[in-house]
Write a protein that holds these residues in place. Sequence first.
Motif, short mmCIF file in Angstrom:
data_model
loop_
_atom_site.label_atom_id
_atom_site.label_comp_id
_atom_site.label_asym_id
_atom_site.label_seq_id
_atom_site.Cartn_x
_atom_site.Cartn_y
_atom_site.Cartn_z
N SER A 76 -13.07 16.87 5.78
CA SER A 76 -13.67 15.57 5.46
C SER A 76 -12.68 14.49 5.85
O SER A 76 -12.03 13.88 5.03
CB SER A 76 -13.97 15.55 3.96
N PRO A 77 -12.54 14.26 7.16
CA PRO A 77 -11.43 13.44 7.66
C PRO A 77 -11.50 11.97 7.24
O PRO A 77 -12.59 11.43 7.09
CB PRO A 77 -11.53 13.56 9.18
N ASN A 78 -10.33 11.39 7.08
CA ASN A 78 -10.19 9.96 6.87
C ASN A 78 -9.87 9.35 8.23
O ASN A 78 -8.91 9.75 8.89
CB ASN A 78 -9.04 9.71 5.88
N GLU A 79 -10.65 8.39 8.68
CA GLU A 79 -10.54 7.88 10.06
C GLU A 79 -9.48 6.80 10.25
O GLU A 79 -9.27 6.33 11.37
CB GLU A 79 -11.89 7.29 10.50
N ASN A 80 -8.86 6.36 9.17
CA ASN A 80 -8.03 5.16 9.25
C ASN A 80 -6.94 5.28 10.33
O ASN A 80 -6.85 4.45 11.22
CB ASN A 80 -7.42 4.87 7.87
N LYS A 110 0.83 -1.20 0.00
CA LYS A 110 0.00 0.00 0.00
C LYS A 110 0.86 1.26 0.00
O LYS A 110 0.51 2.25 -0.63
CB LYS A 110 -0.95 0.01 1.20
N THR A 122 -3.84 11.92 3.16
CA THR A 122 -4.92 12.43 2.30
C THR A 122 -6.13 12.87 3.11
O THR A 122 -7.17 13.19 2.55
CB THR A 122 -5.36 11.36 1.29
N SER A 123 -6.00 12.91 4.42
CA SER A 123 -7.13 13.33 5.26
C SER A 123 -7.17 14.85 5.37
O SER A 123 -6.14 15.52 5.32
CB SER A 123 -6.97 12.72 6.65
N THR A 124 -8.36 15.38 5.53
CA THR A 124 -8.49 16.82 5.77
C THR A 124 -9.43 17.05 6.95
O THR A 124 -10.27 16.20 7.25
CB THR A 124 -9.09 17.55 4.55
N ASP A 127 -3.31 6.41 5.52
CA ASP A 127 -4.08 7.45 4.82
C ASP A 127 -4.13 8.82 5.48
O ASP A 127 -4.93 9.66 5.05
CB ASP A 127 -5.55 6.98 4.61
N ARG A 153 -8.14 5.76 14.06
CA ARG A 153 -8.65 4.55 14.71
C ARG A 153 -7.52 3.60 15.11
O ARG A 153 -7.43 3.15 16.24
CB ARG A 153 -9.61 3.82 13.78
N GLU A 154 -6.63 3.32 14.15
CA GLU A 154 -5.59 2.33 14.45
C GLU A 154 -4.56 2.86 15.45
O GLU A 154 -3.98 2.10 16.20
CB GLU A 154 -4.90 1.86 13.16
N GLU A 195 -16.47 5.59 19.47
CA GLU A 195 -16.48 5.91 18.04
C GLU A 195 -16.36 7.42 17.84
O GLU A 195 -15.76 7.88 16.87
CB GLU A 195 -17.77 5.40 17.41
N ARG A 221 -13.69 9.81 15.54
CA ARG A 221 -14.02 10.91 14.63
C ARG A 221 -13.32 12.20 15.03
O ARG A 221 -12.82 12.94 14.19
CB ARG A 221 -15.53 11.15 14.64
#
Lengths: 431, 490
Positions: B210-214, B162, B205-207, B202, B217-218, B232, B236
């Motif tokens: 419009s956040p990317n949670e990947n 990846k 590429t998060s903003t 990721d 979370r990890e 949860e 966020r």
Amino acid sequence: MTKEIGINQLKRRDFLKAGLVFGAGAAGLAAGYAAVPDAFARAVYAAKKNGAANDNVLVMIQLAGGNDGLRTLVPLGDPKLHDLRPKLAGPMVSQALPLNADFGLNHHLGGIKGLWDKGKVAIVQGVGYPNPTFSHFESIRIWETGDPTRRQVDGWLGRTLAKAYDSNGHPLTGCACGATDVPGALRDLQATMTVIQNQKTFGFTGGSEVEAAVGALYKGTPGIYGALFDTAIATANDTIATLRTSSTSYQPMADYTDKVKLVYSSKNQLAAALQLAAELIVTGTGVKLLHVTLGGFDTHYTELNRHDDLMGYLDSAVSAFYQDLASHGKADKVLIATWSEFGRRPKENASGGTDHGAAAPLLLIGDPVKSGLFGAEPSLTNLDSTGNLQYAVDFRSVYQEILGGHLGADANEILGGSYDRVQFLKAPVAV
Amino acid sequence: MALAPLPEPITEVAPPSRKGITRRQALAAAVATGVGVGAVRLLGGAMQNITRSKTSSGIDWVSPLSREAAQIMQLLRRTSFGYTPAQLEAALSDGYGKTVDRLLETKPVEPPVLAAASTPGGRFGVAELQQWWIDHMLTTTTPFAERMTLFWHGHFTSDYRKTGNNTFMYWQNLTWRRMALTNLRPMLLEVTTDPAMLRYLDLATSTGQSPNENYSRELMELFTMGAGNYTEEDVRQSARALAGWQEPPADMIATVTVDKVKMVTQKLPVYSNQRPGVFNQRRAYKGTVTYLGRTGTLDTQGVIDRILAQNATATLIATKVAQHFVTSQPLPAYVARLGDAFRKSQYDIKTLMRAVFTSPEFTADASYRSLLKSPIEFMVHGARALGATNLTKVVAASGSGMGQSLFDPPDVNGWPSNAAWISSNTVVERVNFVTRALAQVKGSLPSATDASRSHLDGVLSPQTAKLLNQAPDERTRWFVTLASPEFQLK
């Protein structure tokens, strides 16, 4: 039933000597200590008198990472989809392969659409469980064990193997193809499990001499890993012996080539794994439960091409597998089912992908299924508090029908309860 | 129950001696328990020891760990890739405590610079990267640094597929080695801004919009606190707070022909040196967040500090360290003790590791052979035991069938441990590695008799002892030694 060979003999022989161990294990439990892996001792219970008797086969395909249900079975007419997914919705709707006025398959699932047209595909919509977790590993474990309360440690297929089949003592009754370790769904210390990463290279370099030496080396191995080692070696030796005879009588009658050339997920050779599954089925090894995995579904970013590639790869591998089984006259016995730990968030993120979601559809493929859409369409307007799709069908309802209706196993005993059946089978076995 | 006939002694037993012993005495001392009195004991007679019951075949290894020499050999097995006779002799003469000091205080030897890392876009084969690291594992004089780097590679994991840029993977390896025994607080900032990690989970590429949670979370679930210790909503909220990091800008852009037939060219970044990601304020979240029970503005360091304020973080790291170095099932009280020491030290990793190696649990009889070597540990230990220098490629190519290829973990949870390494596929592949390795070693082999003492403590199962005694030559004895269950354990 079948002749007792290999590992079973080993077990039986060792039980005779194992009373003491078993006593120690029981005392340990009574004293409140964690149970030790005690394969030989626990297998005392594995001598099952009345196991499942039909010759049906189950192939579970794990779509690891969380498959996007909305891009697998696309809701064609729901305008809300375009609001939630401004980047992703357009192409997936316009190119989908319609099944009816409301739903279409992902446009890369052409082979599976062809099977649908022939009445060989059932889709259960909105499958999930209460209070979903969004952790891959927690949710995988829930699906693998069939237990959202997280108490169960053995896999639902492992329990099936131990409870319904293990009296055969056959090392190839359950097999994980294309893997190096036992997938959680198949895990059970009472069951003897074969794992084969690549059939072409499976076996001892140096042949029977090495095989014999290693067999002698791993006998009565001391310590906590002793039984695991010994069973793994004995299972490998029995499997090698079986494959040695079977590989001469199988010729694939379909093209399993990976035309999609998946770079990202090529660690999961789904097509090769399914070809091995076909070989095990066709050559009459007695295999009942097979598990294969395709990874890469955790599409947090650039989902458009990535998910299409995965769909295309799944489609070509499953199509080849079905064709191969049909050409060998075995398609009527085999049920293929997909599973994934969760679907994805209806709303897309900044990376052109989607985050972890909840309910999603499952595909059931093969001659045994009654074609059609089952379950209920999840609403895009009535999302839960986390912005995810609400489930309509408990995943254990699908297991219930697979276990009882297809394998003829005691689903209630295996699942520890009874679940509403989803009637996707043409002629469910009377249990 | 029946026990196989006692094996014939394959070695003489020498009286133990603590300091200033010769190599010959040291090796002999290592074997003082075990073979001579029967390498295994019946568990039945040890019913009073049910707390340490760890049998499945009914017999257990005879622990030699009451002897300091055996403790030192176990310490080295778990913190290095085996040892040469000279290294063992030095450690035995130093004693256990001083050996722990030396492990923790010796500055790691850096691997040689990987020339391929300057390839535009990091587009060089992963095999080259794997071989570079394995080469270093096979030759380094500070193997503990590599064991810790491997531990962190499995914990703060990323995969080359990846990430898609092997220069970034190379940098990550250098960073984990450099940080391996420092402090979790700065390390977590490095993990968050590591270019390979920015791609793998990721964050790049998060903003805030419009956040990317990947990654968010990890970071909590797998890297620090563990599932069940956050909501949860926390996922966020920290996804917002962490957004804004991007890949580091390149020094120059190279135009590279990627398809010679179709004449396809691509513009690829070239870096002259390693650097972390950069923060782009315009992509960041502007508002306040409510995270782990507190509301306010929060930057990346703030997120990390909130995570470090949770007890669960030290518990998770301590559990993982204990399972990797001590026992597959550490008791909660033991983990709590290690976690406390880690927390009190403000997350000093050296303090944690010292607490592990000096804990009574580490040298307790119950811990003897309670861990399974990972495929890389098994192969590198085997190659070093053979004194072979030409096995790099064999090691790199053999990991996949056993379930461990470097820079290519199965998923974001890294590699499994202990019992999960055993299946019908992996045991065959472990044996096949031994066959392949022995075929590669030309010329004479080191003494196999010494090997069963110095690498297997002379504590052998009846079967192993029997096959060693029956072996017609050194090569066969080496095969039995390295393929034996004893050698898979640590």
